[in-house]
Design a protein around this motif. Structure first.
Motif, mmCIF file in Angstrom:
data_model
loop_
_atom_site.group_PDB
_atom_site.id
_atom_site.type_symbol
_atom_site.label_atom_id
_atom_site.label_comp_id
_atom_site.label_asym_id
_atom_site.label_seq_id
_atom_site.Cartn_x
_atom_site.Cartn_y
_atom_site.Cartn_z
ATOM 1 N N ASN A 282 -4.578 97.486 37.463
ATOM 2 C CA ASN A 282 -3.724 96.294 37.417
ATOM 3 C C ASN A 282 -2.318 96.643 36.938
ATOM 4 O O ASN A 282 -1.335 96.091 37.447
ATOM 5 C CB ASN A 282 -4.337 95.218 36.516
ATOM 6 N N LYS B 14 -0.690 98.309 39.805
ATOM 7 C CA LYS B 14 -0.376 97.288 40.798
ATOM 8 C C LYS B 14 0.879 96.519 40.379
ATOM 9 O O LYS B 14 1.772 96.276 41.195
ATOM 10 C CB LYS B 14 -1.554 96.336 40.957
ATOM 11 N N GLU B 15 0.974 96.153 39.111
ATOM 12 C CA GLU B 15 2.143 95.425 38.602
ATOM 13 C C GLU B 15 3.402 96.292 38.705
ATOM 14 O O GLU B 15 4.463 95.810 39.104
ATOM 15 C CB GLU B 15 1.904 95.003 37.145
ATOM 16 N N HIS C 266 4.404 96.402 42.274
ATOM 17 C CA HIS C 266 5.000 95.113 42.629
ATOM 18 C C HIS C 266 6.450 95.056 42.151
ATOM 19 O O HIS C 266 7.341 94.640 42.892
ATOM 20 C CB HIS C 266 4.187 93.968 42.032
ATOM 21 N N ASN C 267 6.679 95.489 40.906
ATOM 22 C CA ASN C 267 8.043 95.491 40.362
ATOM 23 C C ASN C 267 8.957 96.426 41.163
ATOM 24 O O ASN C 267 10.115 96.093 41.428
ATOM 25 C CB ASN C 267 8.040 95.883 38.887
ATOM 26 N N ASN D 14 8.533 97.220 44.266
ATOM 27 C CA ASN D 14 8.720 96.573 45.564
ATOM 28 C C ASN D 14 9.801 95.495 45.476
ATOM 29 O O ASN D 14 10.670 95.407 46.348
ATOM 30 C CB ASN D 14 7.397 95.967 46.038
ATOM 31 N N VAL D 15 9.751 94.697 44.414
ATOM 32 C CA VAL D 15 10.768 93.656 44.218
ATOM 33 C C VAL D 15 12.144 94.308 44.085
ATOM 34 O O VAL D 15 13.121 93.849 44.683
ATOM 35 C CB VAL D 15 10.430 92.800 42.973
ATOM 36 N N GLN E 107 13.258 95.569 47.461
ATOM 37 C CA GLN E 107 13.659 94.459 48.316
ATOM 38 C C GLN E 107 15.041 93.952 47.919
ATOM 39 O O GLN E 107 15.871 93.640 48.780
ATOM 40 C CB GLN E 107 12.647 93.316 48.234
#
Length: 127
Positions: free
Chosen positions: A44, A47-48, A51-52, A54-55, A58
């Protein structure tokens, strides 16, 4: 009674063995559950973190796309200016060419009139 007592004692020992084995198995399962919980927590967290990332990526892509759009807009404006200047340059070259033709015509006319003048002066001198 003693036989029954021995029988119950034997049964108690068997049950105690089963109980000990089940407790050992329970301890192993608890350890496995704890290990799986740790792995899940790590997963997790990973994954977090992804995600960070990826943000963040982006956001960077959006910023670069914004800059790219600005650069394209500036390039289009510069292209329009270049086309306008090219049109003006072509017009000036045309005018220069016309002026050059006029100059050649005027020089020819001047030479012709000078020749006529010389001829007239010569004729007048002879008379």
């Amino acid at each position: 009674l003693q036989k029954e007592l021995l029988k119950y004692k034997q049964e108690a020992r068997n049950l105690q063995g089963i109980k000990d084995a089940l407790q050992q198995r329970l301890i192993q399962q608890d350890a496995s559950v704890l290990q799986l919980k740790q792995e899940l927590l790590r997963a997790n967290m990973d994954k977090e973190e992804l995600h960070n990332q990826n943000v963040d990526l982006q956001r960077k892509v959006e910023e670069r796309n914004r800059l790219l759009a600005e650069y394209k807009k500036e390039l289009c404006q510069k292209d329009r200016h270049l086309q306008q200047h090219q049109i003006k340059l072509d017009e000036m070259l045309r005018q220069l060419s016309e002026a050059s033709y006029q100059q050649v015509d005027l020089e020819w006319e001047l030479e012709h009139k000078e020749a006529l003048l010389a001829h007239c002066v010569k004729k007048e001198a002879e008379e």
